[in-house]
Design a protein around this motif. Structure first.
Motif, short mmCIF file in Angstrom:
data_model
loop_
_atom_site.label_atom_id
_atom_site.label_comp_id
_atom_site.label_asym_id
_atom_site.label_seq_id
_atom_site.Cartn_x
_atom_site.Cartn_y
_atom_site.Cartn_z
N MET A 49 0.62 -1.54 -0.31
CA MET A 49 -0.26 -0.11 -0.07
C MET A 49 0.58 1.43 0.31
SD MET A 49 -3.00 -0.67 -0.22
CE MET A 49 -3.28 1.34 -0.03
N GLY A 50 2.17 1.01 0.63
CA GLY A 50 2.79 2.20 0.30
C GLY A 50 3.47 2.28 -0.95
N VAL A 51 3.75 1.68 -1.41
CA VAL A 51 4.24 1.59 -3.49
C VAL A 51 3.05 2.38 -3.83
CG1 VAL A 51 4.70 0.69 -5.32
CG2 VAL A 51 5.96 0.07 -3.03
N PHE A 52 2.07 2.14 -3.71
CA PHE A 52 0.69 2.38 -4.22
C PHE A 52 0.36 3.79 -3.92
CE2 PHE A 52 -3.99 3.01 -4.61
CZ PHE A 52 -4.13 2.53 -5.53
N ASN A 53 0.36 4.20 -2.64
CA ASN A 53 -0.16 5.35 -1.77
C ASN A 53 0.81 6.16 -2.77
OD1 ASN A 53 -1.50 7.54 -0.40
ND2 ASN A 53 0.12 6.96 1.02
N CYS A 54 2.05 6.03 -2.89
CA CYS A 54 3.19 6.96 -3.33
C CYS A 54 3.47 7.56 -4.59
CB CYS A 54 4.84 7.05 -2.74
SG CYS A 54 4.76 6.68 -0.26
N ASN A 75 6.56 16.96 -2.53
CA ASN A 75 5.50 16.58 -2.82
C ASN A 75 5.84 15.56 -3.62
OD1 ASN A 75 4.47 19.20 -2.03
ND2 ASN A 75 2.88 18.08 -1.52
N MET A 76 6.43 16.02 -4.56
CA MET A 76 6.45 14.45 -5.99
C MET A 76 7.87 14.13 -4.95
SD MET A 76 7.12 15.54 -9.69
CE MET A 76 8.36 16.14 -9.58
N VAL A 77 9.35 14.47 -4.40
CA VAL A 77 10.54 14.37 -4.20
C VAL A 77 10.27 13.40 -3.66
CG1 VAL A 77 12.11 14.18 -3.57
CG2 VAL A 77 11.77 15.63 -4.99
N VAL A 78 8.87 13.57 -2.27
CA VAL A 78 9.10 12.69 -1.21
C VAL A 78 8.43 11.54 -1.76
CG1 VAL A 78 7.04 13.12 -0.43
CG2 VAL A 78 8.91 12.42 1.39
N ASN A 79 7.04 11.14 -2.32
CA ASN A 79 6.81 9.98 -2.47
C ASN A 79 7.35 9.36 -3.86
OD1 ASN A 79 3.69 10.06 -1.60
ND2 ASN A 79 4.08 12.73 -2.17
N GLY A 80 8.16 9.96 -4.62
CA GLY A 80 8.86 9.18 -5.54
C GLY A 80 10.00 8.24 -4.77
N VAL A 81 10.62 8.73 -4.09
CA VAL A 81 11.54 8.17 -2.90
C VAL A 81 10.91 7.50 -2.17
CG1 VAL A 81 13.03 8.04 -0.95
CG2 VAL A 81 13.48 10.22 -3.03
N GLY A 82 9.85 7.09 -1.35
CA GLY A 82 9.23 6.69 -0.46
C GLY A 82 8.46 5.98 -1.36
#
Length: 246
Positions: A49-54, A75-82
């Motif tokens: 779910m972490g992969v999907f959400n990010c 937002n894009m950077v943190v979710n891309g890295v996440g």
């Protein structure tokens, strides 16, 4: 309200730093899996779910910045890295899945399929729709659809901390609600909510305001029940995806 993109950027990058620290919370669990060469009783669901959400948040950031002057780079950077971090966690589970390989692989493939369908719908169907749909301050239909999807996903993910809070009340123990993670999640939601206010983004704001409310409730519960509990356990994966990294 007048936009303040500079202040939004400051809070966005602060939120990025704290959120990435939060995303490291599964490391002890993964180290345990590698050391024992078994996934034991741990579930791969939060990681998938972490992969999907990010990934959903990354797509929202891309289409929103394409259609407006909003700066959602943090937002894009943190979710891309996440997304990459959680993909690594999922990979560890796949390597040591043993007899649970089929179920974990099915979970991962389902998340990938749903993500592909969502992006395909936004790219292939949404632009051809004649009726305009706008969610909050989203500048385009693709931004609106993907943004509303992100909000719904994050609201659903708040079921984890709610279940945890119910457990605390029933057991009168904070064993499964470690204070550092609850406090960190609370701070993270405050930072992203501040960014949402300064850049006027409802999609970023709604789940994080809800996160502030839940975070405050967790801290109140901790203060109330901590004296009746022993040392809090380090069950750090109980609600990591409930933090809206956006």
């Amino acid at each position: 309200m007048v936009m303040h993109p500079e202040l939004g950027s400051v809070f966005g990058w602060l939120g990025t730093v704290f959120t990435l620290v939060y995303f490291l919370s599964p490391v002890p669990t993964c180290m345990n899996v590698v050391k024992s060469k078994s996934v034991q009783e741990f579930s791969a669901f939060p990681y998938a779910m972490g992969v999907f959400n990010c990934s959903c948040w990354v797509y929202y950031c891309v289409v929103t910045m394409e259609a407006s002057s909003k700066d959602l780079t943090p937002n894009m950077v943190v979710n891309g890295v996440g997304a990459l971090m959680f993909l690594c966690y999922v990979s560890i589970f796949l390597v040591y899945a043993g007899s649970r390989l089929t179920s974990i692989l099915r979970l991962v493939l389902t998340a990938i399929l749903v993500e592909a369908l969502l992006i395909g719908f936004c790219e292939g169907v949404v632009p051809s729709l004649h009726k305009g749909f706008h969610w909050g301050t989203s500048p385009s239909m693709k931004s609106s659809v993907s943004g509303l999807t992100c909000v719904v996903i994050n609201v659903l993910l708040y079921g984890s901390p709610l279940v945890m809070m119910k457990t605390v009340i029933q057991t009168r123990s904070v064993k499964y609600m470690p204070l550092p993670m609850s406090l960190l999640g609370f701070v993270i939601c405050i930072l992203w909510s501040a960014q949402a206010v300064f850049i006027q983004d409802v999609t970023v704001g709604v789940p994080n305001v809800l996160g502030i409310i839940l975070g405050a409730a967790q801290l109140v519960l901790y203060a109330f029940y901590c004296r009746e509990s022993g040392d809090a356990s380090r069950d750090l994966m109980l609600s990591h995806v409930s933090v809206s990294a956006a």
